[in-house]
Design an enzyme around this catalytic site. Structure first.
Site, mmCIF file in Angstrom:
data_model
loop_
_atom_site.group_PDB
_atom_site.id
_atom_site.type_symbol
_atom_site.label_atom_id
_atom_site.label_comp_id
_atom_site.label_asym_id
_atom_site.label_seq_id
_atom_site.Cartn_x
_atom_site.Cartn_y
_atom_site.Cartn_z
ATOM 1 N N GLY A 233 1.947 -2.062 5.360
ATOM 2 C CA GLY A 233 1.898 -3.353 6.035
ATOM 3 C C GLY A 233 3.203 -3.774 6.673
ATOM 4 O O GLY A 233 3.482 -4.970 6.810
ATOM 5 N N ASN B 210 4.031 -3.545 9.811
ATOM 6 C CA ASN B 210 3.733 -4.285 11.048
ATOM 7 C C ASN B 210 3.256 -5.705 10.733
ATOM 8 O O ASN B 210 3.628 -6.652 11.437
ATOM 9 C CB ASN B 210 2.681 -3.537 11.872
ATOM 10 C CG ASN B 210 3.294 -2.425 12.699
ATOM 11 O OD1 ASN B 210 4.044 -2.683 13.633
ATOM 12 N ND2 ASN B 210 3.011 -1.181 12.342
ATOM 13 N N ARG C 111 -20.828 2.671 6.088
ATOM 14 C CA ARG C 111 -19.826 2.064 6.967
ATOM 15 C C ARG C 111 -20.357 0.738 7.527
ATOM 16 O O ARG C 111 -19.632 -0.249 7.639
ATOM 17 C CB ARG C 111 -19.534 3.046 8.116
ATOM 18 C CG ARG C 111 -18.307 2.750 8.909
ATOM 19 C CD ARG C 111 -18.027 3.838 9.921
ATOM 20 N NE ARG C 111 -17.557 5.073 9.339
ATOM 21 C CZ ARG C 111 -16.312 5.300 8.921
ATOM 22 N NH1 ARG C 111 -15.404 4.347 9.027
ATOM 23 N NH2 ARG C 111 -15.963 6.456 8.413
ATOM 24 N N MET D 49 -6.765 1.613 8.460
ATOM 25 C CA MET D 49 -7.154 3.006 8.682
ATOM 26 C C MET D 49 -8.647 3.214 8.472
ATOM 27 O O MET D 49 -9.070 4.002 7.624
ATOM 28 C CB MET D 49 -6.328 3.922 7.782
ATOM 29 C CG MET D 49 -4.826 3.762 7.969
ATOM 30 S SD MET D 49 -4.255 3.957 9.669
ATOM 31 C CE MET D 49 -4.217 5.731 9.772
ATOM 32 N N LEU E 123 -14.134 1.766 13.040
ATOM 33 C CA LEU E 123 -14.938 0.538 13.076
ATOM 34 C C LEU E 123 -16.303 0.802 13.693
ATOM 35 O O LEU E 123 -16.434 1.600 14.630
ATOM 36 C CB LEU E 123 -14.200 -0.523 13.893
ATOM 37 C CG LEU E 123 -12.787 -0.851 13.388
ATOM 38 C CD1 LEU E 123 -12.026 -1.654 14.420
ATOM 39 C CD2 LEU E 123 -12.860 -1.582 12.061
ATOM 40 N N ASN F 77 -5.047 -3.707 18.262
ATOM 41 C CA ASN F 77 -4.642 -2.598 17.396
ATOM 42 C C ASN F 77 -3.288 -2.071 17.850
ATOM 43 O O ASN F 77 -2.932 -2.186 19.029
ATOM 44 C CB ASN F 77 -5.680 -1.468 17.483
ATOM 45 C CG ASN F 77 -5.352 -0.320 16.543
ATOM 46 O OD1 ASN F 77 -4.975 -0.523 15.387
ATOM 47 N ND2 ASN F 77 -5.482 0.909 17.032
ATOM 48 N N HIS G 1 -1.273 1.628 17.777
ATOM 49 C CA HIS G 1 -1.500 3.058 17.535
ATOM 50 C C HIS G 1 -0.179 3.790 17.773
ATOM 51 O O HIS G 1 0.507 3.534 18.764
ATOM 52 C CB HIS G 1 -2.579 3.583 18.491
ATOM 53 C CG HIS G 1 -2.885 5.032 18.256
ATOM 54 N ND1 HIS G 1 -3.645 5.461 17.188
ATOM 55 C CD2 HIS G 1 -2.510 6.145 18.923
ATOM 56 C CE1 HIS G 1 -3.727 6.781 17.221
ATOM 57 N NE2 HIS G 1 -3.048 7.220 18.258
ATOM 58 N N LEU H 97 -12.759 4.865 20.363
ATOM 59 C CA LEU H 97 -11.635 4.911 19.412
ATOM 60 C C LEU H 97 -10.279 5.125 20.112
ATOM 61 O O LEU H 97 -10.121 6.072 20.881
ATOM 62 C CB LEU H 97 -11.866 6.040 18.397
ATOM 63 C CG LEU H 97 -10.768 6.218 17.353
ATOM 64 C CD1 LEU H 97 -10.797 5.088 16.331
ATOM 65 C CD2 LEU H 97 -10.885 7.575 16.674
HETATM 66 C C1 GAR Z 1 1.757 2.410 11.899
HETATM 67 O O1 GAR Z 1 2.557 3.449 12.376
HETATM 68 C C2 GAR Z 1 0.561 2.222 12.807
HETATM 69 O O2 GAR Z 1 0.849 2.433 14.158
HETATM 70 C C3 GAR Z 1 -0.372 3.279 12.278
HETATM 71 O O3 GAR Z 1 -0.223 3.243 10.886
HETATM 72 C C4 GAR Z 1 1.095 2.801 10.577
HETATM 73 C C5 GAR Z 1 0.961 1.631 9.639
HETATM 74 O O4 GAR Z 1 2.204 1.245 9.145
HETATM 75 N N1 GAR Z 1 -1.711 3.018 12.678
HETATM 76 C C6 GAR Z 1 -2.599 3.972 12.913
HETATM 77 O O5 GAR Z 1 -2.361 5.145 12.798
HETATM 78 C C7 GAR Z 1 -3.960 3.467 13.348
HETATM 79 N N2 GAR Z 1 -4.755 4.533 13.830
HETATM 80 P P1 GAR Z 1 2.362 -0.171 8.436
HETATM 81 O O6 GAR Z 1 1.269 -0.266 7.375
HETATM 82 O O7 GAR Z 1 3.712 -0.090 7.784
HETATM 83 O O8 GAR Z 1 2.254 -1.250 9.463
#
Ligand code: GAR
Length: 202
Positions: free
Chosen positions: A12, A14, A69, A94, A97, A111, A113, A148
């Protein structure tokens, strides 16, 4: 007040960056917006405890408790909508959806990515960028559509790929940029929201 609901699955960082920006940049006063809740699909996610320590409302919905799902996403919608979101922010959430979930939040689902989309949708983005001998990598904030890791791009950050990079080293370099572009993109999105708030059932 525009409610932001953040979805996480893990660390988490971000989410933390968005919460910190909301506080430091006084989003409540300046954007009439606040992080109303953090929702997580993994009870053990470290980001959950961090959000709780900051006094943010949290909810856990363990996807393993659901047989499909579709059933999980339906329950997730019910959970998120209790917080009347103006925007739903996927921050390391992760899960793939369902179309029903994406349609329910159409136009207000963001989102991040860890690649320069449209390159490298899906998983293992950093190793794939290294394997492809990319000179640059990065991250993309985009609106979520049924496709996606596609959907209109709102922001991107670019970092160099260095000769001796491992996926872990590159991931850290990219992540530090994610923490800059995601809060900014969410704030820009909130500024662009106009008119009456959407009904909580949409
Ligand atoms: C981040 O790098 C984000 O871009 C990626 O997971 C990480 C989460 O980090 N997201 C994906 O790969 C989505 N497909 P965080 O939990 O520290 O924010």
């Amino acid at each position: 007040m525009k409610n932001i609901v953040i979805l996480i699955s893990g660390v988490g960082s971000n989410m933390a960056a968005i919460l910190q920006a909301a506080e430091q940049e006084r989003w409540a006063e300046r954007l009439n917006a606040r992080v109303a809740a953090v929702v997580c699909n993994k009870p053990e996610a470290t980001g959950l405890a961090w959000a709780q320590s900051k006094g943010v409302a949290t909810a856990v919905l363990n996807h393993k408790s659901f047989t499909s799902r579709e059933a999980f996403d339906e329950a997730l919608i019910g959970q998120i909508d209790q917080f009347f979101p103006s925007v739903v922010v996927l921050a390391g959430f992760m899960r793939i959806l369902t179309p029903v979930f994406v349609a329910h939040y159409a136009g207000r689902l963001l989102n991040i990515h860890p690649s320069l989309l449209p390159a490298f949708p899906g998983l293992n983005t950093h190793q794939r960028a290294i394997d492809a001998a990319c000179q640059f990598a990065g991250a993309t904030v985009h609106q979520v559509t049924a496709d996606l890791d596609h959907g209109p791009i709102l922001a991107q950050a670019v970092v160099p790929v260095l000769a001796d990079d491992t996926a872990e080293v590159l991931a850290k370099r990219v992540l530090s940029q994610e923490h800059l572009i995601y809060p900014r993109a969410v704030a820009d999105f909130l500024r662009g929201l106009s008119g009456p708030l959407q009904s909580p059932t949409r």
